[in-house]
Enzyme design. Structure first.
Site, PDB file in Angstrom:
ATOM      1  N   SER A  89       0.787  -1.243   0.000  1.00  0.00           N
ATOM      2  CA  SER A  89       0.000   0.000   0.000  1.00  0.00           C
ATOM      3  C   SER A  89       0.815   1.287   0.000  1.00  0.00           C
ATOM      4  O   SER A  89       0.253   2.375  -0.102  1.00  0.00           O
ATOM      5  CB  SER A  89      -0.953   0.014   1.209  1.00  0.00           C
ATOM      6  N   LYS A  95      -5.574   4.730   8.809  1.00  0.00           N
ATOM      7  CA  LYS A  95      -4.483   5.482   8.190  1.00  0.00           C
ATOM      8  C   LYS A  95      -4.760   6.980   8.205  1.00  0.00           C
ATOM      9  O   LYS A  95      -3.842   7.787   8.434  1.00  0.00           O
ATOM     10  CB  LYS A  95      -4.251   4.979   6.766  1.00  0.00           C
TER      11      LYS A  95
END
Length: 357
Positions: free
Chosen positions: A255, A300
Protein backbone atom coordinates in the site's frame (compact mmCIF):
# COMPACT_ATOMS: atom_id res chain seq x y z
CA UNK A 1 -23.50 -28.58 63.93
CA UNK A 2 -26.07 -29.29 61.23
CA UNK A 3 -28.12 -26.32 62.35
CA UNK A 4 -25.10 -24.01 62.12
CA UNK A 5 -24.44 -24.90 58.48
CA UNK A 6 -27.74 -23.42 57.39
CA UNK A 7 -27.48 -20.21 59.39
CA UNK A 8 -27.81 -16.89 57.49
CA UNK A 9 -24.28 -15.88 58.44
CA UNK A 10 -22.81 -19.10 57.10
CA UNK A 11 -24.77 -18.77 53.88
CA UNK A 12 -23.46 -15.22 53.39
CA UNK A 13 -19.87 -16.36 53.92
CA UNK A 14 -20.35 -19.28 51.52
CA UNK A 15 -21.92 -17.03 48.89
CA UNK A 16 -19.06 -14.52 49.20
CA UNK A 17 -16.53 -17.32 48.83
CA UNK A 18 -18.26 -18.64 45.72
CA UNK A 19 -18.41 -15.12 44.24
CA UNK A 20 -14.71 -14.65 44.91
CA UNK A 21 -13.87 -17.93 43.21
CA UNK A 22 -16.03 -17.04 40.21
CA UNK A 23 -14.48 -13.58 40.00
CA UNK A 24 -10.97 -15.02 40.16
CA UNK A 25 -11.87 -17.55 37.47
CA UNK A 26 -13.23 -14.77 35.24
CA UNK A 27 -10.09 -12.73 35.82
CA UNK A 28 -7.94 -15.69 34.82
CA UNK A 29 -10.05 -16.31 31.73
CA UNK A 30 -10.13 -12.64 30.80
CA UNK A 31 -6.38 -12.12 31.08
CA UNK A 32 -5.00 -15.47 29.92
CA UNK A 33 -7.41 -16.94 27.41
CA UNK A 34 -6.74 -15.64 23.89
CA UNK A 35 -9.60 -14.67 21.60
CA UNK A 36 -9.64 -15.41 17.84
CA UNK A 37 -9.43 -11.73 16.93
CA UNK A 38 -6.74 -9.22 16.00
CA UNK A 39 -6.92 -5.49 16.70
CA UNK A 40 -6.28 -3.01 13.91
CA UNK A 41 -5.40 0.59 14.64
CA UNK A 42 -3.40 3.61 13.46
CA UNK A 43 0.18 2.66 12.65
CA UNK A 44 3.41 4.61 12.18
CA UNK A 45 3.73 7.12 9.34
CA UNK A 46 6.96 7.76 7.45
CA UNK A 47 7.93 10.82 5.42
CA UNK A 48 9.14 9.49 2.05
CA UNK A 49 10.99 12.79 1.53
CA UNK A 50 12.83 12.44 4.82
CA UNK A 51 15.15 10.07 6.63
CA UNK A 52 14.72 7.11 8.93
CA UNK A 53 16.94 5.40 11.49
CA UNK A 54 18.04 1.82 10.83
CA UNK A 55 20.43 -0.64 12.43
CA UNK A 56 23.66 -1.25 10.51
CA UNK A 57 26.38 -3.53 11.89
CA UNK A 58 25.24 -2.91 15.44
CA UNK A 59 25.03 0.86 15.05
CA UNK A 60 21.99 3.05 14.42
CA UNK A 61 22.39 5.15 11.29
CA UNK A 62 20.15 7.62 9.49
CA UNK A 63 19.29 7.04 5.84
CA UNK A 64 17.03 8.66 3.29
CA UNK A 65 13.76 6.81 2.86
CA UNK A 66 14.07 7.25 -0.93
CA UNK A 67 17.69 7.52 -2.04
CA UNK A 68 18.39 8.42 -5.67
CA UNK A 69 21.87 8.06 -7.14
CA UNK A 70 23.18 8.61 -10.66
CA UNK A 71 20.99 11.60 -11.51
CA UNK A 72 20.66 15.21 -10.33
CA UNK A 73 17.98 15.65 -7.67
CA UNK A 74 15.96 18.71 -6.74
CA UNK A 75 15.63 19.90 -3.11
CA UNK A 76 12.33 19.05 -1.45
CA UNK A 77 10.47 20.29 1.60
CA UNK A 78 7.23 19.35 3.27
CA UNK A 79 5.95 15.84 3.79
CA UNK A 80 4.78 12.97 1.61
CA UNK A 81 4.01 10.48 4.35
CA UNK A 82 3.17 6.87 3.71
CA UNK A 83 0.79 5.48 6.32
CA UNK A 84 0.35 2.08 7.95
CA UNK A 85 -2.06 0.05 10.04
CA UNK A 86 -0.86 -1.45 13.31
CA UNK A 87 -1.85 -5.05 14.08
CA UNK A 88 -2.12 -6.37 17.63
CA UNK A 89 -2.26 -10.15 17.91
CA UNK A 90 -2.45 -12.62 20.79
CA UNK A 91 -5.24 -10.69 22.50
CA UNK A 92 -6.83 -11.76 25.75
CA UNK A 93 -10.54 -11.20 26.27
CA UNK A 94 -9.81 -8.12 28.39
CA UNK A 95 -7.33 -6.79 25.78
CA UNK A 96 -9.92 -7.15 23.04
CA UNK A 97 -12.68 -5.48 25.07
CA UNK A 98 -10.41 -2.61 26.06
CA UNK A 99 -9.30 -1.92 22.51
CA UNK A 100 -12.83 -2.12 21.17
CA UNK A 101 -14.11 0.28 23.81
CA UNK A 102 -11.26 2.73 23.15
CA UNK A 103 -12.73 3.65 19.76
CA UNK A 104 -9.20 3.72 18.30
CA UNK A 105 -8.97 0.08 17.34
CA UNK A 106 -11.27 -2.24 15.43
CA UNK A 107 -11.45 -6.00 15.88
CA UNK A 108 -11.29 -8.40 12.97
CA UNK A 109 -11.22 -12.21 12.88
CA UNK A 110 -7.61 -13.27 13.24
CA UNK A 111 -7.74 -15.58 10.23
CA UNK A 112 -8.38 -12.57 7.99
CA UNK A 113 -4.95 -11.23 8.97
CA UNK A 114 -3.15 -14.55 9.50
CA UNK A 115 -4.84 -17.21 7.33
CA UNK A 116 -4.93 -20.61 9.07
CA UNK A 117 -3.03 -22.28 6.22
CA UNK A 118 -0.02 -19.99 6.71
CA UNK A 119 2.23 -19.30 9.68
CA UNK A 120 2.82 -15.82 11.05
CA UNK A 121 6.33 -15.95 9.60
CA UNK A 122 4.97 -16.84 6.15
CA UNK A 123 2.53 -13.92 6.27
CA UNK A 124 5.35 -11.56 7.25
CA UNK A 125 7.48 -12.89 4.40
CA UNK A 126 4.63 -12.35 1.93
CA UNK A 127 4.20 -8.79 3.21
CA UNK A 128 7.92 -8.16 2.69
CA UNK A 129 7.71 -9.53 -0.87
CA UNK A 130 4.70 -7.31 -1.57
CA UNK A 131 6.66 -4.28 -0.38
CA UNK A 132 9.54 -5.19 -2.69
CA UNK A 133 7.12 -5.46 -5.61
CA UNK A 134 5.55 -2.16 -4.60
CA UNK A 135 8.95 -0.45 -4.58
CA UNK A 136 9.77 -1.82 -8.06
CA UNK A 137 6.41 -0.64 -9.42
CA UNK A 138 6.88 2.77 -7.75
CA UNK A 139 10.23 3.26 -9.46
CA UNK A 140 8.94 2.25 -12.89
CA UNK A 141 5.70 4.25 -12.60
CA UNK A 142 7.65 7.36 -11.57
CA UNK A 143 10.20 6.97 -14.37
CA UNK A 144 7.44 6.47 -16.94
CA UNK A 145 5.68 9.59 -15.65
CA UNK A 146 8.95 11.51 -16.06
CA UNK A 147 9.56 10.04 -19.54
CA UNK A 148 12.77 8.42 -18.38
CA UNK A 149 13.92 5.16 -20.02
CA UNK A 150 12.31 1.90 -18.95
CA UNK A 151 12.26 -1.53 -20.59
CA UNK A 152 9.77 -4.38 -20.79
CA UNK A 153 11.58 -7.63 -20.10
CA UNK A 154 10.73 -11.28 -19.70
CA UNK A 155 11.22 -12.15 -16.03
CA UNK A 156 10.53 -15.87 -16.48
CA UNK A 157 9.14 -18.35 -19.00
CA UNK A 158 6.70 -21.03 -17.89
CA UNK A 159 8.20 -24.52 -18.32
CA UNK A 160 5.10 -25.82 -20.12
CA UNK A 161 3.98 -22.58 -21.80
CA UNK A 162 3.83 -21.75 -25.51
CA UNK A 163 6.91 -19.50 -25.32
CA UNK A 164 9.28 -22.11 -23.88
CA UNK A 165 12.31 -22.55 -26.11
CA UNK A 166 11.52 -19.33 -27.98
CA UNK A 167 11.66 -16.53 -25.40
CA UNK A 168 14.18 -16.37 -22.58
CA UNK A 169 14.35 -14.62 -19.23
CA UNK A 170 16.07 -11.28 -19.80
CA UNK A 171 14.73 -10.74 -23.32
CA UNK A 172 13.61 -7.14 -23.82
CA UNK A 173 10.28 -7.03 -25.64
CA UNK A 174 9.90 -4.16 -28.11
CA UNK A 175 6.86 -5.15 -30.20
CA UNK A 176 4.28 -7.92 -30.23
CA UNK A 177 2.26 -8.55 -33.36
CA UNK A 178 3.77 -5.37 -34.79
CA UNK A 179 2.41 -3.28 -31.90
CA UNK A 180 4.87 -1.38 -29.63
CA UNK A 181 4.57 -2.58 -26.02
CA UNK A 182 6.05 -0.91 -22.95
CA UNK A 183 4.25 -2.56 -20.04
CA UNK A 184 3.10 -6.01 -19.04
CA UNK A 185 -0.52 -4.97 -19.41
CA UNK A 186 0.05 -3.81 -22.97
CA UNK A 187 1.73 -7.12 -23.83
CA UNK A 188 -1.09 -9.12 -22.23
CA UNK A 189 -3.68 -7.15 -24.22
CA UNK A 190 -1.97 -7.75 -27.56
CA UNK A 191 -1.59 -11.45 -26.82
CA UNK A 192 -5.12 -11.83 -25.44
CA UNK A 193 -6.67 -10.10 -28.45
CA UNK A 194 -5.39 -12.93 -30.66
CA UNK A 195 -7.01 -16.39 -30.63
CA UNK A 196 -5.12 -19.53 -29.63
CA UNK A 197 -3.12 -20.96 -32.51
CA UNK A 198 -2.04 -17.53 -33.78
CA UNK A 199 1.63 -17.36 -34.77
CA UNK A 200 2.60 -14.08 -33.10
CA UNK A 201 5.81 -12.30 -34.14
CA UNK A 202 7.60 -10.74 -31.17
CA UNK A 203 10.43 -8.25 -31.64
CA UNK A 204 13.01 -8.54 -28.88
CA UNK A 205 16.48 -7.38 -27.90
CA UNK A 206 18.64 -10.28 -26.76
CA UNK A 207 22.27 -9.82 -25.72
CA UNK A 208 22.24 -6.38 -27.34
CA UNK A 209 20.99 -7.60 -30.71
CA UNK A 210 17.50 -6.97 -32.07
CA UNK A 211 15.64 -9.90 -33.61
CA UNK A 212 12.13 -11.18 -34.23
CA UNK A 213 10.91 -14.54 -32.95
CA UNK A 214 7.54 -16.20 -33.41
CA UNK A 215 5.40 -17.93 -30.79
CA UNK A 216 2.33 -20.05 -31.48
CA UNK A 217 -0.13 -18.86 -28.83
CA UNK A 218 -1.87 -21.31 -26.55
CA UNK A 219 -5.27 -20.94 -24.87
CA UNK A 220 -5.44 -18.81 -21.74
CA UNK A 221 -6.28 -21.01 -18.71
CA UNK A 222 -9.03 -18.62 -17.57
CA UNK A 223 -10.23 -17.48 -21.03
CA UNK A 224 -10.13 -20.32 -23.59
CA UNK A 225 -10.78 -17.94 -26.50
CA UNK A 226 -7.87 -15.64 -25.64
CA UNK A 227 -4.27 -16.16 -26.64
CA UNK A 228 -1.70 -17.12 -24.02
CA UNK A 229 2.08 -16.62 -24.05
CA UNK A 230 3.08 -18.26 -20.78
CA UNK A 231 5.61 -15.68 -19.59
CA UNK A 232 5.96 -13.31 -16.62
CA UNK A 233 6.83 -9.81 -17.90
CA UNK A 234 8.35 -7.01 -15.85
CA UNK A 235 9.14 -3.36 -16.48
CA UNK A 236 12.54 -2.21 -15.26
CA UNK A 237 14.62 0.93 -15.11
CA UNK A 238 16.64 1.05 -18.33
CA UNK A 239 19.13 3.74 -17.24
CA UNK A 240 22.19 1.92 -15.86
CA UNK A 241 23.39 5.08 -14.13
CA UNK A 242 20.21 5.68 -12.16
CA UNK A 243 19.60 3.77 -8.94
CA UNK A 244 16.64 4.18 -6.58
CA UNK A 245 16.93 2.63 -3.12
CA UNK A 246 14.18 2.48 -0.51
CA UNK A 247 14.63 2.22 3.26
CA UNK A 248 11.28 1.71 4.99
CA UNK A 249 12.24 -0.51 7.92
CA UNK A 250 9.89 -3.38 8.74
CA UNK A 251 6.90 -1.93 6.87
CA UNK A 252 5.34 -4.55 4.60
CA UNK A 253 2.55 -4.91 2.09
CA UNK A 254 1.83 -3.12 -1.20
CA UNK A 255 0.00 0.00 0.00
CA UNK A 256 2.97 2.42 0.08
CA UNK A 257 3.48 2.29 -3.68
CA UNK A 258 1.86 5.58 -4.66
CA UNK A 259 3.61 7.63 -1.97
CA UNK A 260 7.01 6.13 -2.87
CA UNK A 261 6.42 6.95 -6.54
CA UNK A 262 5.54 10.55 -5.66
CA UNK A 263 8.76 10.86 -3.66
CA UNK A 264 10.79 9.72 -6.69
CA UNK A 265 8.98 12.21 -8.94
CA UNK A 266 9.47 15.04 -6.45
CA UNK A 267 13.23 14.49 -6.27
CA UNK A 268 13.74 14.04 -10.02
CA UNK A 269 11.64 17.00 -11.18
CA UNK A 270 11.92 20.76 -10.62
CA UNK A 271 9.78 22.41 -7.98
CA UNK A 272 8.02 20.80 -5.07
CA UNK A 273 4.98 18.56 -5.18
CA UNK A 274 4.06 19.40 -1.60
CA UNK A 275 4.40 23.21 -1.76
CA UNK A 276 5.83 22.79 1.73
CA UNK A 277 2.62 21.23 3.09
CA UNK A 278 2.18 18.08 5.17
CA UNK A 279 0.68 15.58 2.72
CA UNK A 280 -0.02 11.95 3.60
CA UNK A 281 -1.65 9.15 1.67
CA UNK A 282 -1.84 5.53 0.66
CA UNK A 283 -2.50 3.36 -2.35
CA UNK A 284 -1.01 0.52 -4.37
CA UNK A 285 0.63 1.34 -7.70
CA UNK A 286 1.07 -0.57 -10.94
CA UNK A 287 3.93 -0.10 -13.38
CA UNK A 288 1.45 1.88 -15.52
CA UNK A 289 0.70 4.26 -12.63
CA UNK A 290 -2.77 2.99 -11.70
CA UNK A 291 -3.56 3.59 -8.01
CA UNK A 292 -5.41 0.78 -6.25
CA UNK A 293 -7.39 0.47 -2.99
CA UNK A 294 -6.03 -0.69 0.34
CA UNK A 295 -7.32 -1.89 3.70
CA UNK A 296 -7.67 0.03 6.96
CA UNK A 297 -8.18 3.44 5.39
CA UNK A 298 -9.80 5.03 8.46
CA UNK A 299 -6.91 3.94 10.67
CA UNK A 300 -4.48 5.48 8.19
CA UNK A 301 -6.31 8.80 8.00
CA UNK A 302 -6.36 8.95 11.80
CA UNK A 303 -2.63 8.21 12.00
CA UNK A 304 -1.93 10.88 9.38
CA UNK A 305 -3.96 13.56 11.15
CA UNK A 306 -2.36 12.71 14.50
CA UNK A 307 1.05 13.13 12.84
CA UNK A 308 0.11 16.60 11.54
CA UNK A 309 -1.13 15.98 7.98
CA UNK A 310 -3.69 18.39 6.52
CA UNK A 311 -4.19 16.60 3.18
CA UNK A 312 -4.63 12.87 2.58
CA UNK A 313 -4.47 11.21 -0.85
CA UNK A 314 -7.17 8.51 -0.94
CA UNK A 315 -7.52 5.79 -3.61
CA UNK A 316 -10.85 6.45 -5.35
CA UNK A 317 -12.31 3.08 -4.33
CA UNK A 318 -11.58 3.84 -0.66
CA UNK A 319 -13.34 7.22 -0.68
CA UNK A 320 -16.72 6.11 0.72
CA UNK A 321 -15.12 4.41 3.72
CA UNK A 322 -12.67 7.28 4.30
CA UNK A 323 -15.47 9.85 4.37
CA UNK A 324 -17.41 7.78 6.91
CA UNK A 325 -14.85 8.59 9.62
CA UNK A 326 -12.90 11.62 8.40
CA UNK A 327 -10.77 13.27 11.08
CA UNK A 328 -11.41 16.98 11.61
CA UNK A 329 -9.00 19.20 9.71
CA UNK A 330 -8.00 16.58 7.13
CA UNK A 331 -8.82 17.16 3.45
CA UNK A 332 -9.48 13.89 1.60
CA UNK A 333 -8.27 14.07 -2.01
CA UNK A 334 -9.45 11.37 -4.43
CA UNK A 335 -6.86 9.81 -6.76
CA UNK A 336 -6.97 6.89 -9.18
CA UNK A 337 -3.72 7.39 -11.12
CA UNK A 338 -0.25 8.69 -10.44
CA UNK A 339 -0.82 11.47 -12.97
CA UNK A 340 -3.98 12.42 -11.11
CA UNK A 341 -2.14 12.51 -7.79
CA UNK A 342 0.51 14.87 -9.18
CA UNK A 343 -2.17 17.09 -10.74
CA UNK A 344 -4.10 17.19 -7.45
CA UNK A 345 -0.99 18.24 -5.53
CA UNK A 346 -0.35 20.95 -8.10
CA UNK A 347 -3.89 22.24 -7.66
CA UNK A 348 -3.55 22.29 -3.86
CA UNK A 349 -0.25 24.16 -4.08
CA UNK A 350 -1.81 26.76 -6.41
CA UNK A 351 -4.89 27.17 -4.21
CA UNK A 352 -7.21 25.56 -6.76
CA UNK A 353 -9.84 22.91 -5.94
CA UNK A 354 -8.65 19.31 -6.09
CA UNK A 355 -10.87 16.22 -6.57
CA UNK A 356 -12.22 15.31 -3.14
CA UNK A 357 -13.92 12.27 -1.67
Amino acid sequence: MCGMSSSPRFRRIAAAAVSTVVLLALLVLGTQVQVPYAALGPGPTLNTLGTTKVADDGAVVERKVVQIDGAPTDPTTGHLNLTTVSVRDGLSLFDALGMWLSGTYSLTPRDQVYPPDRTTEQVQQENAQQMTGSEENATVAALRYLDRPTALRIASVGPDGPAVGVLRAGDEVVRAGGVPVETGEQLRKVVGDNPPGTVLPIEIVRAGARETVSVTLGAHPAEPDAGYLGVVPEVVNADPRLEVTYTVGDIGGPSAGMMLALAVIDQLSPGELTSGKFIAGTGTITDEGVVGPIGGITHKTRAARDAGATVFLVPARNCAEAVSDRPDGLELVKVDTLDGAVDALGAIGAGRPAPTC
